[in-house]
Write an enzyme that holds these catalytic residues in place. Structure first.
Site, PDB file in Angstrom:
ATOM      1  N   GLU A  71       0.870  -1.183   0.000  1.00 10.36           N
ATOM      2  CA  GLU A  71       0.000   0.000   0.000  1.00 10.36           C
ATOM      3  C   GLU A  71       0.902   1.227   0.000  1.00 10.36           C
ATOM      4  O   GLU A  71       1.653   1.447   0.954  1.00 10.36           O
ATOM      5  CB  GLU A  71      -0.877   0.049   1.248  1.00 10.36           C
ATOM      6  CG  GLU A  71      -1.979  -0.985   1.269  1.00 10.36           C
ATOM      7  CD  GLU A  71      -2.812  -0.927   2.558  1.00 10.36           C
ATOM      8  OE1 GLU A  71      -3.877  -1.563   2.575  1.00 10.36           O
ATOM      9  OE2 GLU A  71      -2.392  -0.288   3.535  1.00 10.36           O
ATOM     10  N   ASP A  85      -5.376   8.297  11.315  1.00  7.58           N
ATOM     11  CA  ASP A  85      -4.061   7.777  11.653  1.00  7.58           C
ATOM     12  C   ASP A  85      -3.568   8.217  13.016  1.00  7.58           C
ATOM     13  O   ASP A  85      -3.806   9.338  13.462  1.00  7.58           O
ATOM     14  CB  ASP A  85      -3.042   8.211  10.590  1.00  7.58           C
ATOM     15  CG  ASP A  85      -3.218   7.415   9.303  1.00  7.58           C
ATOM     16  OD1 ASP A  85      -3.119   6.175   9.371  1.00  7.58           O
ATOM     17  OD2 ASP A  85      -3.487   8.027   8.256  1.00  7.58           O
ATOM     18  N   TYR A 139     -10.632  -4.953   3.512  1.00  8.62           N
ATOM     19  CA  TYR A 139      -9.754  -4.582   4.627  1.00  8.62           C
ATOM     20  C   TYR A 139     -10.599  -4.520   5.900  1.00  8.62           C
ATOM     21  O   TYR A 139     -11.430  -3.637   6.053  1.00  8.62           O
ATOM     22  CB  TYR A 139      -9.140  -3.217   4.312  1.00  8.62           C
ATOM     23  CG  TYR A 139      -8.054  -2.725   5.243  1.00  8.62           C
ATOM     24  CD1 TYR A 139      -8.162  -2.804   6.631  1.00  8.62           C
ATOM     25  CD2 TYR A 139      -6.909  -2.131   4.720  1.00  8.62           C
ATOM     26  CE1 TYR A 139      -7.165  -2.330   7.458  1.00  8.62           C
ATOM     27  CE2 TYR A 139      -5.904  -1.640   5.544  1.00  8.62           C
ATOM     28  CZ  TYR A 139      -6.040  -1.738   6.914  1.00  8.62           C
ATOM     29  OH  TYR A 139      -5.049  -1.252   7.730  1.00  8.62           O
TER      30      TYR A 139
END
Lengths: 413, 259
Positions: free
Chosen positions: B41, B52, B167
């Site tokens: 990725e 994040d 995912y």
């Protein structure tokens, strides 16, 4: 999935996020651009809000707190000396600064606080720029007996220090944010990270008409009372509607609250005032409609100050509450449709307006609200005496004494 | 389509492109592929990465400070494709850099660079009509995130819209390492499995060989991001590729022995 001809029709940047018919859209703006983890919580909030809207008990409790606790309705005040001094339009001030906690923010905080109770979420998080939303959130959490964590950029903690003390006194935990420009945008990032982690137990009490659906519409609804009252009050006092309604626009919650009831009144101009900061260079202001382009920031599609690579620009304003790179999506739609106009006032204009209002009327406006006053001061002299300018005075300026004393050099010999 | 998990469990390795610089990211990606990563990725650095944790936030800041642009990431992808024709290559981004670049122009450029798929952190299935149409037009696999908080009806939509792999986020939260894997992960994979035959990769907090082996017991692949990025942060640029290769080999070694 669209066919390839549909793809070709929607090939421009500004149209790449279409879907005016979908919920949570204002024209092409708005929507939900969030990590998947948050979607269930946004759905839950949307449902809880829809349910509450249909529940008379919810409205009764909300109305009672708004009147007995927050101090609604707020007066509509004819600023006679300012009007005379400017020698033009009659100036009325909608006194949201007189509300408990000193700004309009409490309207939304009471509403969302009651919703959080309905959803059985007892931990509240919030972001704050000027600290007014943080103070209002901390206040409502004290009132309702809920845990409160407020994220605030370190730069804002410094320039709005008094509000930091107030939040702590009210029992909230204030967490400083040191990333980016250490202002409102960075505080929202950190609040979103907290929410995504603690989403099962926590309600994010977002303080403006920003973020993912349902926030922009829900927060607007909690502030609609401003325009409802003002529209009725001006008719009682003057027997007619104003020439223009003027409000400052950071995220845009006080402005949308003041504007909303007037939207169908096509002859009433709606004027939003953004932060012109130190000048028109990217990074020196927060005038999204002058320097921004459509984009996605923090959950919603709207005008965003950004560079050619789609990186979000730093912003500057003397007023922490307007110092933000994007703007509520409904304002973006009102801008594009031409129903509302967006102008800007510089730091200097806002400081001058603060002094003028303080000395002419004995009213100290918040630096945010002073941007709206500045536009009013600019416009009034060129208008005839029968015209009316209705300014939403969204907050009071006590919180700004530190910055005002530095900027205006009130100290010293 | 090169998204295949030849090794069991498969490994998806996340790298923030341009951290510490593009040349080093290039070398690290090749080393990671050669050490057994099935999919890379390539993270596009963004100024406001709300999903994040601190490790990837810092990596994004470093990459942006070096002036890394989306066009550079696509160019890096193209070079990696030329060097490793069989590797899985995915562009990983927040939506705004792609919107600013132009959604169609991006899809066209990503396809031309030989990318296999695209993952946009803040893109959910309800908002994805145009996005999916452009990706389909350019034969790019849309990879969506599935969360422990996603109810079954959403998982069904997510599975239906995804290609390449799905995912699965191991826990509520932002990216970052953790001591033990949340129990959320296994039940999410089970729920997701009802709706798809695509490989399911589990990410967020997978940071060591033990986690990797655990994920291998109930999912097809694991995504390792922050642990790799943290190692890059600690390494000298010249040593980073070999450190990452050793780290990846170390992830797999005990899993292999256990079989």
């Amino acid at each position: 999935m669209a066919s390839s001809t549909e793809v070709n029709k929607t090939a421009t940047l500004s149209q790449s996020t279409t879907g005016a018919q979908r919920p949570g859209r204002f024209g092409i703006y708005g929507g939900r651009y969030v990590p998947e983890t948050l979607v269930a919580a946004l759905d839950e909030l949307e449902h809880a809000y829809a349910e509450a809207q249909g529940d008379p008990a919810f409205h009764a409790r909300l109305d009672s707190l708004l009147s007995d606790y927050a101090g609604r309705p707020t007066p509509l005040y004819f600023a006679e000396r300012l009007t005379e001094a400017l020698g033009g339009a009659k100036i009325y001030l909608k006194r949201e600064d007189l509300l408990h906690t000193g700004a309009h923010k409490i309207n939304n905080c009471i509403g969302q606080g009651l919703l959080a109770q309905r959803m059985d979420k007892h931990r509240i998080i919030a972001e704050t720029g000027a600290g007014q939303h943080g103070v209002a959130t901390a206040t409502v959490c004290a009132l309702l007996g809920m845990e409160c964590v407020v994220y605030m950029g370190e730069e804002d903690m410094h320039r709005q220090e008094l509000n930091v003390y107030r939040m702590r006194l009210l029992g909230a935990e204030v967490r400083g944010v040191s990333s980016g420009s250490k202002t409102l945008k960075d505080a929202i990032n950190e609040a979103m990270r907290d929410w995504v982690t603690n989403v099962r137990t926590t309600h994010y009490l977002l303080g403006s008409v920003l973020g993912a659906h349902p926030y922009p519409a829900m927060v607007r609804d909690f502030h609609r009372v401003i325009g409802k009252e003002a529209r009725q009050q001006i008719q009682e006092k003057e027997g007619r509607l104003p020439t223009a309604v003027i409000a400052c626009v950071g995220g845009g919650s006080n402005a949308i609250g003041a504007f909303y009831e007037f939207i169908p009144d096509k002859n009433v101009r709606l004027i939003g005032v953004e932060a012109g900061g130190r000048g028109p260079k990217l990074g020196e202001h927060a005038a999204r409609f002058q320097g921004g382009a459509p984009g996605v920031l923090q959950g919603t599609y709207s005008y965003v100050l950004q560079d050619d690579d789609g990186q979000i620009a730093l912003t500057h304003s003397v007023s922490a509450g307007l110092d933000y790179a994007s703007v509520g999506p409904e304002h973006a739609a009102l801008h594009d449709s031409g129903r509302a106009e967006y102008v800007s006032a510089t730091d200097e204009d806002a400081l001058a307006a603060t002094v003028k209002l303080a000395r002419m009327e004995g009213i100290l406006p918040a630096l945010e609200s002073a941007h709206a006053v500045a536009e009013c001061i600019r416009m009034a002299p060129s208008l005839a005496a029968y015209e009316i300018l209705l300014v939403n005075l969204s907050g009071r300026g006590d919180k700004d004494m530190g910055i005002l004393s530095r900027e205006l050099k009130l100290k010293g010999a | 389509m090169s998204i295949r998990f030849a090794n069991k469990p498969g490994l998806v390795a996340y790298l923030t492109a341009g951290d510490p610089d593009l040349k080093t990211t290039h070398a690290i990606a090749l080393a990671a592929i050669d050490a057994g990563a099935d999919v890379i990725e390539l993270g596009v650095p963004f100024s406001d990465p709300v999903a994040d944790g601190p490790v990837i936030q810092r990596a994004s800041e470093r990459a942006l400070a070096r002036g890394t642009r989306l066009a550079d990431v696509l160019e890096l992808g193209k070079e990696l494709r030329a060097a490793r024709p069989d590797a899985g290559l995915v562009i990983f981004s927040y939506y705004n850099p792609i919107l600013r670049f132009g959604l169609e122009k991006f899809c066209s450029a990503a396809a031309e660079a030989g990318m296999d798929g695209v993952l946009v952190t803040d893109m959910i299935v309800e908002e994805a009509d145009e996005y999916l149409a452009y990706l389909a037009k350019h034969r790019l696999a849309p990879i969506f995130l599935a969360a422990p908080t996603s109810p079954d009806a959403r998982l069904e939509r997510i599975a239906a819209a995804s290609k390449g792999f799905v995912y699965a986020i191991s826990r509520t939260g932002i990216t970052g390492t953790q001591k033990s894997l949340a129990a959320d992960a296994e039940s999410l994979v089970k729920r997701l499995r009802q709706y798809t035959n695509l490989p399911i990769a589990v990410g967020f907090g997978v940071s060591n060989a033990e986690h990797f082996a655990t994920v291998g017991e109930f999912a097809d692949a694991a995504v390792v991001g922050s642990a790799i990025v943290a190692l890059i942060e600690k390494s000298e640029s010249a040593d980073a590729p070999s450190s990452i290769a050793r780290f990846i080999q170390g992830l797999r070694a005990p899993a292999m022995q256990a079989r």
